[in-house]
Design a protein around this motif. Sequence first.
Motif, PDB file in Angstrom:
ATOM      1  N   GLY A   1     -52.443  -0.599 -65.073  1.00 13.45           N
ATOM      2  CA  GLY A   1     -51.462  -1.601 -65.474  1.00 13.45           C
ATOM      3  C   GLY A   1     -50.428  -1.883 -64.409  1.00 13.45           C
ATOM      4  N   HIS A   2     -50.794  -1.703 -63.118  1.00 13.74           N
ATOM      5  CA  HIS A   2     -49.833  -1.991 -62.042  1.00 13.74           C
ATOM      6  C   HIS A   2     -49.519  -3.479 -61.967  1.00 13.74           C
ATOM      7  N   GLY A   3     -50.488  -4.319 -62.350  1.00 16.41           N
ATOM      8  CA  GLY A   3     -50.224  -5.751 -62.419  1.00 16.41           C
ATOM      9  C   GLY A   3     -50.165  -6.453 -61.078  1.00 16.41           C
ATOM     10  N   LEU A   4     -50.598  -5.786 -59.999  1.00 14.82           N
ATOM     11  CA  LEU A   4     -50.600  -6.440 -58.691  1.00 14.82           C
ATOM     12  C   LEU A   4     -51.728  -7.479 -58.678  1.00 14.82           C
ATOM     13  N   LYS A   5     -51.378  -8.706 -58.269  1.00 15.22           N
ATOM     14  CA  LYS A   5     -52.375  -9.774 -58.295  1.00 15.22           C
ATOM     15  C   LYS A   5     -53.542  -9.444 -57.367  1.00 15.22           C
ATOM     16  N   LYS A   6     -54.737  -9.886 -57.764  1.00 12.42           N
ATOM     17  CA  LYS A   6     -55.967  -9.538 -57.033  1.00 12.42           C
ATOM     18  C   LYS A   6     -55.892  -9.898 -55.567  1.00 12.42           C
ATOM     19  N   LYS A   7     -55.326 -11.085 -55.276  1.00  8.11           N
ATOM     20  CA  LYS A   7     -55.364 -11.571 -53.893  1.00  8.11           C
ATOM     21  C   LYS A   7     -54.533 -10.693 -52.949  1.00  8.11           C
ATOM     22  N   TYR A   8     -53.608  -9.902 -53.510  1.00 12.36           N
ATOM     23  CA  TYR A   8     -52.773  -9.065 -52.646  1.00 12.36           C
ATOM     24  C   TYR A   8     -53.350  -7.678 -52.436  1.00 12.36           C
ATOM     25  N   ARG A   9     -54.319  -7.284 -53.283  1.00  7.43           N
ATOM     26  CA  ARG A   9     -54.713  -5.875 -53.318  1.00  7.43           C
ATOM     27  C   ARG A   9     -55.267  -5.366 -51.997  1.00  7.43           C
ATOM     28  N   SER A  10     -56.219  -6.107 -51.399  1.00  8.04           N
ATOM     29  CA  SER A  10     -56.837  -5.611 -50.169  1.00  8.04           C
ATOM     30  C   SER A  10     -55.790  -5.582 -49.048  1.00  8.04           C
ATOM     31  N   HIS A  11     -54.911  -6.582 -49.064  1.00 13.19           N
ATOM     32  CA  HIS A  11     -53.829  -6.679 -48.094  1.00 13.19           C
ATOM     33  C   HIS A  11     -52.927  -5.435 -48.159  1.00 13.19           C
ATOM     34  N   VAL A  12     -52.553  -5.067 -49.382  1.00 15.03           N
ATOM     35  CA  VAL A  12     -51.674  -3.914 -49.583  1.00 15.03           C
ATOM     36  C   VAL A  12     -52.384  -2.635 -49.148  1.00 15.03           C
ATOM     37  N   THR A  13     -53.659  -2.488 -49.523  1.00 16.20           N
ATOM     38  CA  THR A  13     -54.420  -1.302 -49.131  1.00 16.20           C
ATOM     39  C   THR A  13     -54.459  -1.187 -47.606  1.00 16.20           C
ATOM     40  N   ALA A  14     -54.711  -2.315 -46.945  1.00 16.24           N
ATOM     41  CA  ALA A  14     -54.777  -2.312 -45.478  1.00 16.24           C
ATOM     42  C   ALA A  14     -53.431  -1.922 -44.880  1.00 16.24           C
ATOM     43  N   MET A  15     -52.354  -2.475 -45.435  1.00 17.87           N
ATOM     44  CA  MET A  15     -51.020  -2.153 -44.918  1.00 17.87           C
ATOM     45  C   MET A  15     -50.714  -0.677 -45.093  1.00 17.87           C
ATOM     46  N   TYR A  16     -51.157  -0.118 -46.214  1.00 17.42           N
ATOM     47  CA  TYR A  16     -50.924   1.302 -46.478  1.00 17.42           C
ATOM     48  C   TYR A  16     -51.691   2.149 -45.467  1.00 17.42           C
ATOM     49  N   ASP A  17     -52.951   1.755 -45.200  1.00 18.97           N
ATOM     50  CA  ASP A  17     -53.765   2.505 -44.251  1.00 18.97           C
ATOM     51  C   ASP A  17     -53.181   2.429 -42.840  1.00 18.97           C
ATOM     52  N   ASP A  18     -52.592   1.272 -42.498  1.00 21.48           N
ATOM     53  CA  ASP A  18     -52.015   1.098 -41.162  1.00 21.48           C
ATOM     54  C   ASP A  18     -50.614   1.690 -41.038  1.00 21.48           C
ATOM     55  N   GLY A  19     -50.103   2.234 -42.128  1.00 20.00           N
ATOM     56  CA  GLY A  19     -48.772   2.832 -42.072  1.00 20.00           C
ATOM     57  C   GLY A  19     -47.637   1.825 -42.183  1.00 20.00           C
ATOM     58  N   HIS A  20     -47.933   0.607 -42.635  1.00 17.86           N
ATOM     59  CA  HIS A  20     -46.854  -0.351 -42.854  1.00 17.86           C
ATOM     60  C   HIS A  20     -46.273  -0.233 -44.265  1.00 17.86           C
ATOM     61  N   ILE A  21     -46.954   0.534 -45.093  1.00 15.14           N
ATOM     62  CA  ILE A  21     -46.383   0.893 -46.392  1.00 15.14           C
ATOM     63  C   ILE A  21     -46.315   2.414 -46.429  1.00 15.14           C
ATOM     64  N   GLU A  22     -45.152   2.927 -46.829  1.00 17.72           N
ATOM     65  CA  GLU A  22     -44.936   4.374 -46.805  1.00 17.72           C
ATOM     66  C   GLU A  22     -44.422   4.836 -48.153  1.00 17.72           C
ATOM     67  N   MET A  23     -44.804   6.055 -48.540  1.00 18.44           N
ATOM     68  CA  MET A  23     -44.198   6.638 -49.733  1.00 18.44           C
ATOM     69  C   MET A  23     -43.062   7.541 -49.259  1.00 18.44           C
ATOM     70  N   ARG A  24     -41.871   7.298 -49.815  1.00 19.67           N
ATOM     71  CA  ARG A  24     -40.735   8.137 -49.434  1.00 19.67           C
ATOM     72  C   ARG A  24     -40.108   8.745 -50.676  1.00 19.67           C
ATOM     73  N   PHE A  25     -39.284   9.764 -50.444  1.00 20.32           N
ATOM     74  CA  PHE A  25     -38.561  10.352 -51.576  1.00 20.32           C
ATOM     75  C   PHE A  25     -37.640   9.289 -52.171  1.00 20.32           C
ATOM     76  N   ASN A  26     -37.642   9.188 -53.491  1.00 17.96           N
ATOM     77  CA  ASN A  26     -36.916   8.116 -54.157  1.00 17.96           C
ATOM     78  C   ASN A  26     -35.436   8.474 -54.324  1.00 17.96           C
ATOM     79  N   ALA A  27     -34.702   8.420 -53.233  1.00 18.29           N
ATOM     80  CA  ALA A  27     -33.286   8.788 -53.296  1.00 18.29           C
ATOM     81  C   ALA A  27     -32.489   7.766 -54.098  1.00 18.29           C
ATOM     82  N   ARG A  28     -32.972   6.522 -54.131  1.00 14.93           N
ATOM     83  CA  ARG A  28     -32.273   5.472 -54.875  1.00 14.93           C
ATOM     84  C   ARG A  28     -32.111   5.833 -56.341  1.00 14.93           C
TER      85      ARG A  28
END
Lengths: 354, 384
Positions: free
Chosen positions: B120-147
């Motif tokens: 139920g993440h709700g991310l539109k289909k057209k963005y999914r491969s893009h996001v996966t690629a960005m994550y693999d390339d290190g342009h998306i990072e998981m960080r500690f949620n200090a916010r």
Amino acid sequence: MKKTSLFACAAVAATCMGMTAAQAADAIQIVGSSTVYPFSSYTAEALGTTTKFKTPVVESTGSGGGMKLFCAGAGMDTPDFTNASRRMKLKEFQKCQRNGVKEVTEMVVGYDGIAIAQSKTSPSIALSRHDLMLAVAAEVPSKDGSHLIDNPYSFWDQINSKLPHRAIRIYGPPASSGTRDAFEDMILKHLTKHIDTYTKLYKADKKKNKAYKKYHKIRQDGVYIPSGENDNLIVQKLARDTQALGIFGYSYLEENSDSIAPAIIDGVIPTPETISGHTYPLSRSLYFYIKKVHIGKVKGMMAYANLFMSDKMVGKDGECTEIGLISLPEADLAHYRANLKSLKNLTAADFAKK
Amino acid sequence: MNITPRLKRRYRADRRFKFYGMAAIAFALSFLAFFFIDIIGKAMPAFEQAYIEVPVTYSAAVKDNYNKAIPREYRYLVSKSYLRTLPYELEAHPELLGKTKQRWALASHRVDQYIKGHQGHGLKKKYRSHVTAMYDDGHIEMRFNARFFSHGDSKMAENAGILAAAIGSILVLLITIAVAVPIGVMTAVYLEEFAPDNRFTQAIEVNINNLAAIPSILYGLLGLAIFINVMGVPRSSALAGGLTLALMTLPVIIISTRAALRSVPESIRDAAYGLGASNLQVVMHHVLPLAFPGILTGSIIGLAQAMGETAPLLIVGMMAYIPEAPGSILDATTVLPAQVYTWSSESIRAFEERTAAGILVLLTVLLSLNGFAVWLRSRTQKTW
């Protein structure tokens, strides 16, 4: 012990200070419908983060509760806006007038659909409003239509032989909810006011049988299960109970489309297009009301109202549509914006029209 | 007469009873374990948050429409709460105007949920491969949620935090302490040490005991009627909430204080009287200090109860969207349990993990309060 008496003094002092400095109303106060709440609070946050105004306080009290607070008086301790998932009633308008809230402007921000949904694993089901009415009303016409009987139906195929043999079990909102009001209006009242079996009882004795003019009593024998104001609970129940149907706001259907699917009502599936085009029968307008005497006294009221009515929020690709609001057609939006500009007063005559 | 069979039977009954008791405890513990595993399992993902690296263009148009700062294909992936800060950044650093910089931005909750692999993440289909690629390339990072710990509530799940509610809870609790503890302790001291034993004081006693048992929502109605409608305390304010909870906590404090006073041995009073101490001196110099640990424990438990309470606060308007931490006791505020409740009814799925994380924070605070009470008792307790 000295400490204790010190505490007592501090308490008394704090309380006294509270009394004198109270009523420093600086943040906008908004109350009302839990259906409008997500959009209203979203706009409130946008106002707080993008302008110099303080973030309005948005409280979800239900449409009726909101009207009660809003119409309680014109004092600065009363809310500045109230949200509603149905129109203000004439009775509420009169109460407002009596309590000194003379000038009120009405706005419509968009639509919300009421979804009847089920688990995604169940075979799809197509119902008419008439089927639904017979499934949930406390009393239904007998087979020959001569008199009313207690609702005997426990399977859908008993109502309509074309429907599957499946137990009728419906999780829905409780009586205090605006969604329930709207459901009763659109399913029960809408049909029963044209069914002779009900109306003839009303005509026979208008005082005693007032309830049968527009009959809207929902059965209480365990088939309709009131499930609290929290729509997430209903969604969770549907995922487990594949026989059952659930009634809730459209945005919950959209967010949970991985586990639940809508029922087809009168041949139409709820989508943003069918809801705003009124082809889906269970759509309703979402309102908010402005207390005009507070404008100027509470900072940012007009900024909030203008932001809420802006394309950025409720336009076709507005931010509120991303969280489930269904936007008004251009022409209607323009109409309400013009009303907002002139701060058109709501009058008793407005209620006669509908 | 042979007593062995009867003896055996009695031993068996003994063992059975012991077994029942242990089974009951095991049953209760298994529920607790289930609850904790469930909550912690659900809450853990909330402590991580996705960030995304995007090119930000500081053009003049950004001042009016923050969406224009980043290319269209990234707009949906970046949190609106980040975009909203851009006009302010531009105002503070005018030298940025016309430049494009790579920035790490808060990702929207849909990206976050997609990377966490939640249903139920709700991310539109057209963005999914893009996001996966960005994550693999290190342009998306998981960080500690200090916010989560440094921000207040937000309608955007990725930006929502617990801080405002925590500060609200502390303010409300302080007001409750300042009102309920002195009044409660003084009432108890008067009733226990000074009041004559007559019909009137007996009636008061019975009423106090009954008050401790009535549903808490009634205190909310009382608070609404007295503090908000009559005394004019602002709705949703910490003061209104604190006073209401003080009403609710009073009976608990009175009852536990009286029990603590009663447990001070009569011989101590007698000795003090014998040396010529007045009533007041006996209480202030001897009885109260000795009863202090008991009073403290009772009060802390009463306050912990108040801290977890929601029903009366709903009535005085604290269950609301209030993202800013209160600056004074008259400002509108919300509290931890109310925040948990508001999140639990959000339609956006990313709030589910935040609800669990909120529960965890609330539980931690409550457990440490109770732990503090236990520690105080063991440290200050006297035995005779």
